[in-house]
Design a protein around this motif. Sequence first.
Motif, PDB file in Angstrom:
ATOM      1  N   UNK A  73     -10.305  27.139  33.287  1.00 52.35           N
ATOM      2  CA  UNK A  73     -10.715  26.547  32.010  1.00 52.35           C
ATOM      3  C   UNK A  73     -10.544  25.031  32.058  1.00 52.35           C
ATOM      4  N   UNK A  74      -9.399  24.581  32.552  1.00 56.65           N
ATOM      5  CA  UNK A  74      -9.130  23.135  32.651  1.00 56.65           C
ATOM      6  C   UNK A  74     -10.143  22.474  33.567  1.00 56.65           C
ATOM      7  N   UNK A  75     -10.378  23.067  34.745  1.00 51.60           N
ATOM      8  CA  UNK A  75     -11.305  22.475  35.705  1.00 51.60           C
ATOM      9  C   UNK A  75     -12.718  22.395  35.149  1.00 51.60           C
ATOM     10  N   UNK A  76     -13.194  23.461  34.525  1.00 53.48           N
ATOM     11  CA  UNK A  76     -14.562  23.453  33.990  1.00 53.48           C
ATOM     12  C   UNK A  76     -14.706  22.412  32.888  1.00 53.48           C
ATOM     13  N   UNK A  77     -13.692  22.278  32.044  1.00 51.90           N
ATOM     14  CA  UNK A  77     -13.757  21.256  30.994  1.00 51.90           C
ATOM     15  C   UNK A  77     -13.793  19.858  31.596  1.00 51.90           C
ATOM     16  N   UNK A  78     -12.997  19.625  32.621  1.00 55.53           N
ATOM     17  CA  UNK A  78     -13.004  18.315  33.289  1.00 55.53           C
ATOM     18  C   UNK A  78     -14.347  18.040  33.939  1.00 55.53           C
ATOM     19  N   UNK A  79     -14.883  19.036  34.630  1.00 60.22           N
ATOM     20  CA  UNK A  79     -16.170  18.873  35.303  1.00 60.22           C
ATOM     21  C   UNK A  79     -17.292  18.647  34.288  1.00 60.22           C
ATOM     22  N   UNK A  80     -17.236  19.350  33.168  1.00 61.02           N
ATOM     23  CA  UNK A  80     -18.243  19.152  32.122  1.00 61.02           C
ATOM     24  C   UNK A  80     -18.139  17.759  31.517  1.00 61.02           C
ATOM     25  N   UNK A  81     -16.923  17.311  31.258  1.00 67.39           N
ATOM     26  CA  UNK A  81     -16.740  15.965  30.701  1.00 67.39           C
ATOM     27  C   UNK A  81     -17.277  14.921  31.667  1.00 67.39           C
ATOM     28  N   UNK A  82     -17.019  15.120  32.954  1.00 69.46           N
ATOM     29  CA  UNK A  82     -17.505  14.184  33.971  1.00 69.46           C
ATOM     30  C   UNK A  82     -19.027  14.201  34.042  1.00 69.46           C
ATOM     31  N   UNK A  83     -19.617  15.397  33.994  1.00 63.83           N
ATOM     32  CA  UNK A  83     -21.078  15.526  34.019  1.00 63.83           C
ATOM     33  C   UNK A  83     -21.700  14.807  32.830  1.00 63.83           C
ATOM     34  N   UNK A  84     -21.113  14.967  31.656  1.00 64.41           N
ATOM     35  CA  UNK A  84     -21.667  14.333  30.459  1.00 64.41           C
ATOM     36  C   UNK A  84     -21.448  12.819  30.463  1.00 64.41           C
ATOM     37  N   UNK A  85     -20.402  12.354  31.138  1.00 64.47           N
ATOM     38  CA  UNK A  85     -20.218  10.899  31.300  1.00 64.47           C
ATOM     39  C   UNK A  85     -21.291  10.331  32.231  1.00 64.47           C
ATOM     40  N   UNK A  86     -21.571  11.058  33.303  1.00 64.32           N
ATOM     41  CA  UNK A  86     -22.551  10.596  34.279  1.00 64.32           C
ATOM     42  C   UNK A  86     -23.985  10.754  33.779  1.00 64.32           C
ATOM     43  N   UNK A  87     -24.213  11.755  32.947  1.00 64.03           N
ATOM     44  CA  UNK A  87     -25.558  12.031  32.426  1.00 64.03           C
ATOM     45  C   UNK A  87     -25.481  12.185  30.910  1.00 64.03           C
ATOM     46  N   UNK A  88     -25.288  11.084  30.188  1.00 68.77           N
ATOM     47  CA  UNK A  88     -25.099  11.178  28.737  1.00 68.77           C
ATOM     48  C   UNK A  88     -26.292  11.789  28.001  1.00 68.77           C
ATOM     49  N   UNK A  89     -27.458  11.753  28.587  1.00 67.23           N
ATOM     50  CA  UNK A  89     -28.628  12.366  27.966  1.00 67.23           C
ATOM     51  C   UNK A  89     -28.491  13.874  27.817  1.00 67.23           C
ATOM     52  N   UNK A  90     -27.583  14.488  28.578  1.00 65.15           N
ATOM     53  CA  UNK A  90     -27.377  15.932  28.481  1.00 65.15           C
ATOM     54  C   UNK A  90     -26.661  16.338  27.199  1.00 65.15           C
ATOM     55  N   UNK A  91     -26.008  15.392  26.538  1.00 61.98           N
ATOM     56  CA  UNK A  91     -25.237  15.732  25.329  1.00 61.98           C
ATOM     57  C   UNK A  91     -26.107  16.428  24.291  1.00 61.98           C
TER      58      UNK A  91
END
Length: 156
Positions: free
Chosen positions: A88-106
């Motif tokens: 759960x922790x890892x997926x949340x971190x990876x998702x946060x990182x993905x959304x930082x790198x690709x803010x259009x995905x929000x």
Amino acid sequence: MTDLTTLYQTDYAAWAQRNAELLRERRFDELDIEHLLEELSDMSKSDRRELHSRLLVLLAHLLKWEFQYRSLSERWREFKGDSWRSTIVEQREQLADLLRQSPGLKSAVDGAIADAYPVAVRLAHKETRLPKTIFPEICPYSRDQVFDDDFYPESE
């Protein structure tokens, strides 16, 4: 076939560098538009696939936490759900990182949660062997809960 088209097929890195140079120099008529559009489209698809995949795993683990944690911790005193918590922790971190790198995905997150949830239910059902009917038909977690580092659903 243009030089850039040939370069695209033989040396992708050089092709990308050359197109970047042409863009900087505003030489738009020389760009390999066809392949640039293809690459941009693929990038978007790749990011959306990653968003879906990570949400699927996260949602499945939240479901397991909510619907199976108590029975396992009662059966095995040493069971604390550490591996689930780690996922759960890892997926949340990876998702946060993905959304930082690709803010259009929000803007796609709510739809991605809705799309990933039925698959997460199937995964949780297969992994826990709990009846599918035990899981809610619609995702019971809000977007804020899904991304909240401190949120772990109450065990039944």
